[in-house]
Design a protein around this motif. Sequence first.
Motif, PDB file in Angstrom:
ATOM      1  N   TYR A   1       0.948  -1.254  -0.065  1.00 31.52           N
ATOM      2  CA  TYR A   1      -0.143  -0.033  -0.074  1.00 31.52           C
ATOM      3  C   TYR A   1       0.725   1.242  -0.044  1.00 31.52           C
ATOM      4  O   TYR A   1       0.800   1.985   0.993  1.00 31.52           O
ATOM      5  CB  TYR A   1      -0.978  -0.061   1.410  1.00 31.52           C
ATOM      6  CG  TYR A   1      -1.617  -1.391   1.539  1.00 31.52           C
ATOM      7  CD1 TYR A   1      -2.578  -1.776   0.633  1.00 31.52           C
ATOM      8  CD2 TYR A   1      -1.038  -2.030   2.650  1.00 31.52           C
ATOM      9  CE1 TYR A   1      -2.985  -3.172   0.924  1.00 31.52           C
ATOM     10  CE2 TYR A   1      -1.669  -3.281   2.654  1.00 31.52           C
ATOM     11  CZ  TYR A   1      -2.625  -4.019   1.988  1.00 31.52           C
ATOM     12  OH  TYR A   1      -3.158  -5.128   2.314  1.00 31.52           O
ATOM     13  N   PRO A   2       1.691   1.683  -1.188  1.00 37.19           N
ATOM     14  CA  PRO A   2       2.490   2.611  -1.035  1.00 37.19           C
ATOM     15  C   PRO A   2       1.886   3.943  -1.170  1.00 37.19           C
ATOM     16  O   PRO A   2       2.351   5.225  -0.764  1.00 37.19           O
ATOM     17  CB  PRO A   2       3.325   2.366  -2.400  1.00 37.19           C
ATOM     18  CG  PRO A   2       2.530   1.743  -3.253  1.00 37.19           C
ATOM     19  CD  PRO A   2       1.746   0.729  -2.385  1.00 37.19           C
ATOM     20  N   ASP A   3       0.731   4.072  -1.586  1.00 35.18           N
ATOM     21  CA  ASP A   3      -0.086   5.249  -1.609  1.00 35.18           C
ATOM     22  C   ASP A   3      -0.977   5.551  -0.288  1.00 35.18           C
ATOM     23  O   ASP A   3      -1.562   6.720  -0.136  1.00 35.18           O
ATOM     24  CB  ASP A   3      -1.073   5.397  -3.040  1.00 35.18           C
ATOM     25  CG  ASP A   3      -0.213   5.049  -4.105  1.00 35.18           C
ATOM     26  OD1 ASP A   3       0.965   5.647  -4.071  1.00 35.18           O
ATOM     27  OD2 ASP A   3      -0.578   4.558  -5.004  1.00 35.18           O
ATOM     28  N   SER A   4      -0.902   4.724   0.594  1.00 37.78           N
ATOM     29  CA  SER A   4      -1.758   4.952   1.969  1.00 37.78           C
ATOM     30  C   SER A   4      -1.343   6.174   2.668  1.00 37.78           C
ATOM     31  O   SER A   4       0.039   6.016   3.014  1.00 37.78           O
ATOM     32  CB  SER A   4      -1.874   3.848   2.658  1.00 37.78           C
ATOM     33  OG  SER A   4      -2.667   3.832   3.829  1.00 37.78           O
ATOM     34  N   TRP A   5      -2.026   7.001   3.157  1.00 39.17           N
ATOM     35  CA  TRP A   5      -1.707   8.103   3.893  1.00 39.17           C
ATOM     36  C   TRP A   5      -0.994   7.784   5.096  1.00 39.17           C
ATOM     37  O   TRP A   5      -0.026   8.214   5.717  1.00 39.17           O
ATOM     38  CB  TRP A   5      -2.673   9.193   4.184  1.00 39.17           C
ATOM     39  CG  TRP A   5      -3.926   8.556   4.805  1.00 39.17           C
ATOM     40  CD1 TRP A   5      -5.001   8.195   4.546  1.00 39.17           C
ATOM     41  CD2 TRP A   5      -4.030   8.668   6.260  1.00 39.17           C
ATOM     42  NE1 TRP A   5      -5.793   7.686   5.372  1.00 39.17           N
ATOM     43  CE2 TRP A   5      -5.245   8.094   6.580  1.00 39.17           C
ATOM     44  CE3 TRP A   5      -3.306   9.287   7.277  1.00 39.17           C
ATOM     45  CZ2 TRP A   5      -5.805   8.119   7.758  1.00 39.17           C
ATOM     46  CZ3 TRP A   5      -3.743   9.311   8.642  1.00 39.17           C
ATOM     47  CH2 TRP A   5      -5.125   8.568   8.879  1.00 39.17           C
TER      48      TRP A   5
END
Length: 613
Positions: free
Chosen positions: A237-241
């Motif tokens: 999940y590289p784009d998870s805040w």
Amino acid sequence: QAEDGNRFGQSIHPKRGQAKNTRVENIFDEVTKCSQKTYTMRFIDSSNPDMSKATSASTISSLQSSADDDENAYWLGIMALCMISLSQSWLMISVFPYSGFMAIDLIDGVNEENAGSYAGLLASAFMAGRATTAYMWGKAADVYGRKFVMWISLVFCSVLSVLFGMSQSFGMAIFWRFLLGLCNGVFGTSKTCVSEMANGNERLETRGMSTVMGMWAWGFLFSPALSGWLSEPTTSYPDSWIVNIFHNFLERNPFILPNLVSVVLCCMTIIAVMVFVPETLPADEIRSARHVASDVLCGIRNAFVSCLPARCTRSMSFSSRGELEPLQISGTQQYSSTGTMHRTDDSQYEDDANVLEEGGQENGDENERLARVHNDDTSSSTSTRTSSKATMSSIWSNQETRNHLLVYWFFSFIVVAVDEAFPLFCISQEGGLGLSEVSIGKILSTGGLIFAIGQYFVYGSIVDRFGLRKSVKIAATVSGPLLCLIPLSLVLNRDADQTESELTWATYILLSVVMAAYRIFSLVFFSSITVLTNRTVIPAHRGTMNGLAMVGGSLTKGIGPTFAGLLVSFCLSSGLFLPQVGATMVFVVLAAVGCGIGAASRSLLKGEQSTAP
């Protein structure tokens, strides 16, 4: 009797005369109160029949209300013990989805093709640690109490889970995983509590044990999926805040999140155990936890002394203060029938040791005669204290207990062997189904769902109709032949696209149902055999006995995967069989071993069980 007892106690042991007099007076007062109460009830019964009926109705209503309250309290305790099963299943199973990736991350040169052997070491390390200390945890539960062992084990599990998740080398990961098993003594103790909390109510005990053991099904259902979903979040999940906030920490420790779930589960379980689970070891048999450190040192010393010649150890049976050593592993100590050993008071403990030396057999006989005025509960507690201390040899010398343990260990071996062989059969490209991890996960998840829902109905029906002993024999006998149905999937899956690792619906349903049925009968076996084994020893010895059971169970569960791996490799790679014939032979051999264990259970569990007092 009080005067005779006082004079007798003074003649044998002048210092204890006053104490003996006080004890006898207390017994006499109890008898007097009971007699007065009985006389009053008889007077009311004869003088006023209407009042007698009202009193009887009120008494029955009060007893019914008390029984309902006791049952409600029992089920609250069972729910807390279910949390123990859930947390333990998570600790054992959650590592499987990411163990191979952990090996790849921590060892240079390891890839997807050769990571399997390293991943297996993580599972074996936990079992090896648990086998090392399971017996000692059982002994501790019989000395310091059940709740102490459960909460201290859960605290250790919380801390060690975090250390394991933050491992920076594979060697340290193995080390922390081994310690996690070493400090894990909670599951065997929880099974002891299930039986003791029922207070002899066999219906509650049976239902409670099935509920606690059945919670493993829910752990099998969601642990692999949730653990895999939480592993390596920076990659998945590289784009998870939230991942971006803790990016540096999660990148250094990609497997910490599943282990933080372990901490949350263990902390919640600690609270539930402390609030809802009663201490089932009698209060006068519990030794204060402040003696743990000194007792551990005494245990180490006793282990050393046992290696010395007998003439060097005669003077070492008592410590420098004359106190008995509470955690001696070898040998037995006999206590007087009035329960003169009180572990919660050191001065009393020392004084009682002197009485045992100087009182003699005659004093014990007189005390036993005076103690007969106690009620049944007091007699039960007294019989517990009069028995010798539980040791591994004393537990093993009981033939009935030994037979039950052997059946339990044999079946543990085959269950773990099947759990290891089935995925290997599914991924095999030559003689197996050639499935991907996703397809295998679908089969196991569906089977787990059927298992979780159907276990309570099947277990209740079998036990209610056939009883515990026959349920063990039925489960051990039926589970073996079920394995012969697994190779039928090779025939049903012929029309599937092997290049896409697909499954036909018929194969999918067959394997899901067979694995669910196998697990349900395994639950019937383990729940029933646990209750039966608990009943072969007195309550004061159940912690030690369950510790011994966990030792053998951990060893057989460690051998099972190795046996299954070698069996699959031989049948598929030796060249002696055609690929699909070899795959079929795997489950034929496992089914034959299962049938052998079923025959052994029928042979070893003959006749009626003699329940321990």
